[in-house]
Design an enzyme around this catalytic site. Structure first.
Site, PDB file in Angstrom:
ATOM      1  N   CYS A 210      10.074   2.425 -11.690  1.00 44.08           N
ATOM      2  CA  CYS A 210      11.170   1.864 -12.477  1.00 44.08           C
ATOM      3  C   CYS A 210      12.351   2.830 -12.504  1.00 44.08           C
ATOM      4  O   CYS A 210      12.182   4.034 -12.745  1.00 44.08           O
ATOM      5  CB  CYS A 210      10.679   1.571 -13.896  1.00 44.08           C
ATOM      6  SG  CYS A 210      11.986   1.031 -15.029  1.00 44.08           S
ATOM      7  N   CYS A 213      12.434   4.048 -16.627  1.00 45.02           N
ATOM      8  CA  CYS A 213      11.430   4.915 -17.251  1.00 45.02           C
ATOM      9  C   CYS A 213      10.482   5.568 -16.257  1.00 45.02           C
ATOM     10  O   CYS A 213       9.661   6.404 -16.637  1.00 45.02           O
ATOM     11  CB  CYS A 213      10.622   4.112 -18.280  1.00 45.02           C
ATOM     12  SG  CYS A 213       9.627   2.777 -17.565  1.00 45.02           S
ATOM     13  N   CYS A 268       8.276   1.712   7.242  1.00 46.02           N
ATOM     14  CA  CYS A 268       8.329   2.206   8.625  1.00 46.02           C
ATOM     15  C   CYS A 268       9.667   1.929   9.302  1.00 46.02           C
ATOM     16  O   CYS A 268      10.136   2.745  10.098  1.00 46.02           O
ATOM     17  CB  CYS A 268       7.174   1.625   9.443  1.00 46.02           C
ATOM     18  SG  CYS A 268       7.128  -0.183   9.522  1.00 46.02           S
ATOM     19  N   HIS A 295       5.689  -2.882  13.463  1.00 42.94           N
ATOM     20  CA  HIS A 295       5.787  -1.441  13.234  1.00 42.94           C
ATOM     21  C   HIS A 295       6.940  -0.920  14.092  1.00 42.94           C
ATOM     22  O   HIS A 295       7.354  -1.572  15.068  1.00 42.94           O
ATOM     23  CB  HIS A 295       4.485  -0.725  13.587  1.00 42.94           C
ATOM     24  CG  HIS A 295       4.453   0.706  13.131  1.00 42.94           C
ATOM     25  ND1 HIS A 295       4.830   1.084  11.868  1.00 42.94           N
ATOM     26  CD2 HIS A 295       4.111   1.858  13.785  1.00 42.94           C
ATOM     27  CE1 HIS A 295       4.704   2.395  11.745  1.00 42.94           C
ATOM     28  NE2 HIS A 295       4.278   2.889  12.888  1.00 42.94           N
ATOM     29  N   ASP A 312       5.646   9.301  15.778  1.00 40.38           N
ATOM     30  CA  ASP A 312       5.604   8.386  14.644  1.00 40.38           C
ATOM     31  C   ASP A 312       5.915   9.180  13.379  1.00 40.38           C
ATOM     32  O   ASP A 312       5.077   9.935  12.892  1.00 40.38           O
ATOM     33  CB  ASP A 312       4.230   7.727  14.508  1.00 40.38           C
ATOM     34  CG  ASP A 312       4.248   6.575  13.520  1.00 40.38           C
ATOM     35  OD1 ASP A 312       4.875   6.724  12.455  1.00 40.38           O
ATOM     36  OD2 ASP A 312       3.631   5.528  13.796  1.00 40.38           O
TER      37      ASP A 312
END
Length: 734
Positions: A210, A213, A268, A295, A312
């Site tokens: 969030c 908070c 990704c 991907h 990667d």
């Protein structure tokens, strides 16, 4: 008509298959093909209860409802792996060489036949029109041009700790004995450090915390993009509601890498997009690689390797193109590399099951695909000179030949690769990319261990401790002197590796005069660190570089950790006397160094076998399959030595992986035969980085190879892995 339901087990999956006798055995095989992607001619079907091979309708009628399906090719590929494993567990564990496996003529014939059938099938299901394929690729052709923008490149470079990565790159080469690397070797090593840094500095987003908070959120669907978000290519915005305060948090999916350099978060797509910009910012020829099964990653051209290399950034894994098919168990189809100079079909780099991949390439025919790629590449190169075009075309031809050649290779059959590590576990499972929940491991090559600096540092403490005894220093003052030198080492480590200079600062316990008095005893340690001391006109002692800064960078972490241990051990002494102080293990002399290391397995890239002998807590040797038994060997490069003691240190985490039972052996014939030197059972490490010392009870045997056979870890039920922080071997003084 007779209908039966079979339960067919393949690998870790079980499929329920309805069989109609009117359809016949061939239809049953195609049903299995649709479920497992194993072509009929590669299927080996076996009765689960009696191991009867099923090859026709009569066999099916004679077996139970439980069947096992095996790929003939996979079964053949496992045979050399099994043989190597058997050899490794016996006398072959002493051999520091390995062969390579080659695909047999029968295997090649089967694969070629399967490819022909897959191409034939493609003619019936694929479209000649390539518009759908081009629609998917076209946006990326424009996107990669952003990587060429000098403003974006400079913004990326400003965020990178270049000196730090350059130092790490040179140290990584020095650990292999390369203290004078060429420019292309330095560039290659820097690229890998850039990859590792990016992995640490970029954040993965599953459900963002969030904004108000910081608590967990739950997805609420998609929202409308704001003009400020659209400005950086975020046409999609995900909305999340806070589980505590109900505030809505927005997650714009930015496409502009300039914005991603600022936000440093995403999935990704964002990771690969931003990392490819970083690669281009440092001058690497780079491609953004799009996998149609969802991907994205990067390829860079390595001058050292003479080919394109897979990177990667989500996983911090490099040059492991079979990661997705073999580790993640993805069913690949189209894998396309997009660069400023063209668009390339690179699917063959990422598979050893091309016939299966072909059967899933149904968007367009292979000829239409080749045509559209050629057209897009020609468009990208329209303003290039004839000389540049000639170079690119030659490289294209070399790459095509390599892809075809490597497609038939079985050299990497013994390498085990991990399932996906990035992303929430349930998300990875839902995408069928989980594979095995372990990091990368492989059969281990012979590695040269450049650890002479570790032995020099250990030996250098002898002169210091002798001086303490000679001057009748009390324990507290001796400890304080070492702490002053340690503080100087820490200061040096924080500085740029080419400009290291720090002062030795006295304190209320140890005055300036005592520092000056004891300084000559530190000269051997300074030499081991490629440092020297200088005294200025104000009486202040500075420590600075005396030689190759890379040697200093390599040795400083070793010295720091050795000082920590010496300070701790010295603090336990009651007084400084020759008998109590100048003995093992407080003084660790005659450490064996400069050998070749081989192990049953290792973790790539951070848990390699030589990490056990590098003298630093920052690394460890990790054997992913070592919990129930593994081994590591150290082969001397010179004379035979008699082992009189050794030390093991626990690693940084996971106490369940600590070794508990082991055997130490020596060989005087290069590893053909072995003699037991020491055996230990039920050993427990109480703390992390705990060093335990063991003296050899059976002495007198000269060896040129030493082997540790680890038989079990501390908690064999909770892990498959073994890890060791460090191993130090000590010989009798000659």
């Amino acid at each position: 008509m007779v209908a039966r339901k079979f339960l067919v087990r393949h690998d870790d999956s079980t499929f329920a298959v309805d069989y109609d006798t009117d359809d016949g055995f061939e239809i049953f095989q195609f049903q299995l093909f649709s479920l497992t992607s194993i072509p009929p001619e590669e299927q080996k079907i076996v009765g689960e209860d009696n191991d009867r091979i099923v090859s026709d309708d009569s066999d099916l009628a004679a077996v139970s409802d439980k069947l096992r399906l095996v790929s003939i090719t996979a079964e053949e590929e496992r045979k050399p792996e099994k043989q190597e494993e058997t050899t490794s567990s016996t006398a072959g564990a002493g051999k520091l060489d390995a062969g390579t496996s080659v695909m047999s003529d029968e295997e090649l014939a089967r694969m070629l036949q399967a490819e022909e059938e897959a191409l034939l099938l493609q003619q019936h299901v694929a479209y000649e029109n390539s518009e759908k394929f081009e629609e998917k690729i076209r946006p990326y052709v424009s996107q990669v041009l952003m990587y060429e923008d000098p403003v974006r490149q400079e913004a990326a470079r400003k965020t990178v700790p270049v000196d730090n990565l350059e130092e790490k790159a040179l140290v990584s080469l020095a650990k292999e004995g390369n203290f004078k690397p060429s420019k292309i070797e330095q560039d290659h090593a820097f690229l890998l450090q850039l990859l590792f840094w990016f992995k640490r500095s970029f954040s993965w987003v599953h459900e963002p915390p969030c904004d108000g908070c910081g608590n967990e959120t739950t997805g609420q669907g998609m929202g409308n993009a704001l003009p400020s978000e659209i400005q950086y290519g975020a046409t999609r915005v995900e909305l999340y509601r806070c589980n505590s305060c109900s505030r809505i948090t927005r997650f714009p999916r930015y496409n502009d890498p300039l914005k991603l350099v600022e936000t440093r978060k995403g999935r990704c797509g964002e990771w690969a997009n931003c990392f490819t910009l970083y690669c281009r910012a440092f001058g690497y020829e780079s491609r953004l690689v799009l996998d149609f099964t969802d991907h994205v990653w990067t390829e860079c051209y390595s001058e050292v390797l003479g080919r394109w290399m897979h990177l990667d950034p989500c996983e911090a894994i490099y040059d492991r193109p079979l990661l997705y098919e073999k580790g993640w168990e993805k069913k690949l189809n189209y894998v396309t590399a997009i660069a400023k100079d063209g668009v390339y079909d690179v699917a063959k780099r990422y598979t050893r099951k091309w016939h299966e991949v072909l059967s899933r390439r149904t968007i367009t025919t292979e000829s239409s695909l080749a045509s559209v790629l050629a057209s897009m590449t020609k468009e990208c190169r329209r303003n290039y000179t004839s000389q540049v075009l000639s170079v690119l075309e030659e490289r294209d031809n070399i790459e095509r030949e390599a892809l075809e050649r490597d497609l038939r290779s079985t050299d990497d059959a013994s390498i085990s690769l991990p399932g996906r590590q990035s992303g929430d576990k349930q998300w990875r499972i839902a995408r069928s990319e989980f594979g095995t929940d372990s990091l990368s491991s492989s059969s281990c090559p012979v590695r040269i261990c450049r650890d002479e600096h570790v032995s020099r540092i250990y030996n250098a403490f002898s002169a210091i401790l002798h001086k303490f005894v000679e001057d009748s220093l009390i324990v507290s003052k001796g400890v304080e002197v070492l702490k002053i030198f340690r503080a100087t080492v820490v200061d040096l480590k924080k500085l740029p590796y080419k400009k290291r200079r720090a002062s030795l600062k006295s304190n209320s316990i140890v005055g300036t005069s005592l520092v000056h008095q004891l300084l000559p005893s530190f000269s051997e340690l300074l030499n081991a660190l490629s440092l020297k001391s200088e005294l200025d006109t104000n009486g202040i002692v500075s420590v600075c570089l005396a030689g190759d800064p890379v040697k200093t960078a390599l040795a400083l972490p070793v010295a720091l950790h050795a000082l920590d241990e010496l300070i701790r051990d010295l603090s336990k002494c009651n007084n400084l006397t020759k008998d109590s102080l100048l003995s093992f293990p407080l003084l660790r002399l005659n450490r064996i160094c400069t050998g070749a290391v081989l192990a049953s397995g290792e973790e790539l890239p951070f848990g390699i076998a030589t990490a056990a002998f590098d003298g630093t807590r920052m690394s460890k040797w990790e054997e992913p399959n070592g919990a129930r038994g593994c081994w590591i060997m150290y082969k001397l490069s010179a004379n035979m030595r008699e082992l009189v003691a050794y030390e093991l240190m626990s690693a940084n985490d996971a106490p369940e992986r600590d070794p508990m039972d082991w055997v130490v052996e020596g060989s005087n014939d290069g590893g053909s035969s072995w003699q037991v030197l020491d055996e230990r059972t039920s050993q427990m490490f109480d703390k992390r980085f705990q060093r335990k010392t063991y003296k050899i009870r059976s002495t007198g045997f000269l060896s040129n190879v030493f082997r540790f056979r680890f038989l079990a870890v501390r908690d064999i039920q909770s892990t498959s892995r073994l890890q060791v922080g460090s191993i130090d071997l000590y010989a009798r003084q000659s």
